[in-house]
Design an enzyme around this catalytic site. Structure first.
Site, PDB file in Angstrom:
ATOM      1  N   GLU A 261       0.868  -1.141  -0.033  1.00  0.00           N
ATOM      2  CA  GLU A 261       0.072   0.062   0.002  1.00  0.00           C
ATOM      3  C   GLU A 261       0.839   1.155  -0.091  1.00  0.00           C
ATOM      4  O   GLU A 261       1.297   1.834   0.967  1.00  0.00           O
ATOM      5  CB  GLU A 261      -0.860   0.047   1.371  1.00  0.00           C
ATOM      6  CG  GLU A 261      -2.047  -1.318   1.402  1.00  0.00           C
ATOM      7  CD  GLU A 261      -2.876  -1.214   0.564  1.00  0.00           C
ATOM      8  OE1 GLU A 261      -3.251   0.181  -0.126  1.00  0.00           O
ATOM      9  OE2 GLU A 261      -3.737  -2.017   0.135  1.00  0.00           O
ATOM     10  N   CYS A 295      -2.273   9.179   2.314  1.00  0.00           N
ATOM     11  CA  CYS A 295      -1.847   8.631   0.818  1.00  0.00           C
ATOM     12  C   CYS A 295      -3.034   8.983  -0.354  1.00  0.00           C
ATOM     13  O   CYS A 295      -2.793   9.002  -1.409  1.00  0.00           O
ATOM     14  CB  CYS A 295      -2.077   6.971   0.924  1.00  0.00           C
ATOM     15  SG  CYS A 295      -3.313   6.482   1.768  1.00  0.00           S
TER      16      CYS A 295
END
Ligand code: NAD
Length: 509
Positions: A261, A295
């Site tokens: 991720e 993110c």
């Protein structure tokens, strides 16, 4: 304030490493945690040495043998209790997240809420770990596939979600029958200790072996213990693409499994049919929330030339209303960056944008006067730029928003949106069904997340979360993301008195 918060979370000693003697705190060098809010020292933690690490692995391996035999719904019951304890401790844990990481108090509470939500999801999942049955080509045979626990799951997490990412992984991994070893970011060690204390209490109350949840602390060197260790079948790593490439190579070398991720470079496309009010709220929250350190933060706005000036003016006006300051004060929209290195990167990115021809629309800058002492506060900036600028192609983990103009059809905007190496989150603001559907089609957004009429930032735990290209390809959280935490097995059972070989092969002896 923070001492009370730590007390409520059961963290009372300044030096946690040597005082507990427990296997989740190391005996290596000391790392200190300082708040980005005011620069104050909070506490120190000892890092995990190779020797400590080997002990942790043995405890985890032993615990796995026991935990995998506990029926999944019973494992789910433990996770249910964990979720309930988090409900009770939402306030102190949310405050600690806010104080140690610097995100706003509301976002700190929101992060703990995500933990609670994934626990609820995992409880239901504990009764749904299903496989398929398949019709066999052989008479009197039954064939099916099933999922078994994998073993030890190694979790490496980033500083910006100091508690939620761990729970996304652990809540699922635990109901799947795995045990977990967590290496949190060295920038937020206390949040990890608070989580570990909470789960350790729940395990104790239920006679669960402590090795089901292990914590190791330290920097990349401690992360490397795990990525190179073939006793860990799955490494789930959240962080920068730079880190992901190193970890992925190490795990691949030993043919392990990795769930990555990594960084994003998220854009919102604003078409001529966009609702401007919704667009501005979505874009501003996406760009400045968590001080641009998500993110999924919005980094690029790709705006149609016919409405460019209107959107630009509305954004500049909205940025003028932003309140920057102590994240524990609920009046403030924007807190600090994580540390002084991040402030330096922010400054360098603005300089680079200018040198490449970017036009600064909302001036950034460091805030260090009254009320900002000791903290890492900066002003969110807006820059008019081109997609091909080198700096625009990079993820800068700070509140810098690039405005990019497009003309003609939505296809041109989609090309710009896809024209970066990252592929995490994307959005389109439009009331035009054709444009929305094009954006979601196979020729549309190439990201793991594609939204219509909401921004790029944040996601519900019910959906699979993750991104394509250099974001790493992993999926966590909801949907069927649980499958990565298990090994798959196909079973064929013959209930006749003859041995039938597959594909009609005869083998007479
Ligand atoms: P980082 O890459 O510097 O560190 C992340 C973690 O990896 C830390 O625990 C660190 O100690 C560890 N690490 C670093 N190098 C390592 C190595 N060689 N081997 C093993 N472990 C290593 O990232 P950060 O600054 O903490 O976080 C910001 C980054 O994380 C951003 O790029 C952001 O987009 C990304 N992020 C992605 C997601 C997602 O779900 N896609 C979520 C949160 C953050």
């Amino acid at each position: 304030m923070i001492q009370d918060v730590l007390k409520q979370l059961g963290i009372e000693d300044k030096n946690l490493g040597t005082s507990t003697g427990s296997n989740w705190f190391g005996s290596g060098e000391e790392i200190s945690s300082f708040s980005p809010v005011n620069g104050e020292y909070i506490a120190s933690v000892n890092t995990t040495t190779q020797e400590d690490y080997n002990k942790v692995i043995s405890t985890a391996e032993k615990a796995f043998k026991e935990w995998r035999m506990v029926p999944a719904p019973k494992r789910g019951e433990i996770v249910r209790q964990f979720g309930n304890r988090l409900r009770e401790l939402k306030e102190p844990l949310g405050k600690l997240v806010s104080y140690e990481m610097g995100k706003s108090l509301q976002e700190g509470y929101g992060e703990v809420q995500e933990m609670i939500d994934i626990c609820d999801f995992a409880v239901g999942l504990s009764r749904q770990l299903y496989g398929f049955t398949i019709h066999s080509e052989r008479p009197g045979h039954r064939m099916y596939d099933q999922y078994h626990p994998l073993g030890i799951v190694g979790i490496i997490s980033a500083f910006n979600f100091p508690v939620a990412v761990w729970s996304w992984n652990t809540a699922l991994a635990w109901v799947c029958g795995d045990v977990c070893i967590w290496k949190p970011s060295e920038k937020v060690p206390l949040c990890s200790i608070a989580c570990q204390k909470i789960i350790a209490d729940i395990f104790k109350e239920n006679n669960v072996p402590e090795g089901v949840s292990c914590l190791i602390n330290g920097d990349y060197r401690v992360g490397e213990f795990m990525s190179m260790d073939n006793r860990i079948p799955l490494i789930s790593a959240t962080g920068s693409t730079r880190m992901g490439k190193i970890v992925a190579a190490k795990v691949a070398e030993r043919l392990g499994r990795s769930l990555l991720e990594l960084g994003g470079n998220n854009a919102i496309i604003v078409t001529p049919d966009a609702d401007i009010k919704m667009t501005v709220i979505g874009a501003v929250f996406g760009a400045v929330g968590t001080c641009g350190q998500r993110c999924t933060s919005t980094r690029r706005l790709i705006i149609h030339d016919s409405i460019y000036d209107k959107v630009k003016d509305a954004l500049v006006a909205a940025y003028g209303q932003l309140k920057i300051g102590n994240p524990l004060d609920e009046k403030n929209h924007v807190g600090p960056l994580i540390d002084h290195d991040a402030v330096k990167m922010y400054n360098e990115a603005l300089e680079k944008a200018k040198s490449e021809g970017g036009n600064i629309l909302v001036e950034g800058g460091i805030l260090d006067g009254d009320g900002y002492e000791g903290g890492c506060y900066v002003k969110p900036a807006i820059v008019e730029a081109k997609n091909e600028f080198e700096i625009v192609q990079h993820e800068t983990f700070a509140p810098i928003l690039y405005l990019i103009k497009y003309s003609g059809d939505v296809e041109n905007a989609i090309e710009l949106q896809n024209g970066v190496v990252q592929g995490l989150s994307s959005a389109i603001m439009t009331s035009n069904l054709r444009e929305a559907e094009k954006f979601l089609s196979q020729a549309g957004s190439d990201c793991g997340i594609a939204n219509v009429n909401i921004g790029t930032s944040g996601a519900e735990i019910g959906g699979a979360f993750g991104g394509e290209k250099e974001t790493g390809g992993g999926r966590e959280s909801g949907s069927d993301a649980w499958k990565i935490y298990m090994r798959r097995q196909t079973n064929t059972i013959n209930y006749t008195t003859e041995l039938h070989l597959a594909h009609g092969i005869k083998f007479d002896i």
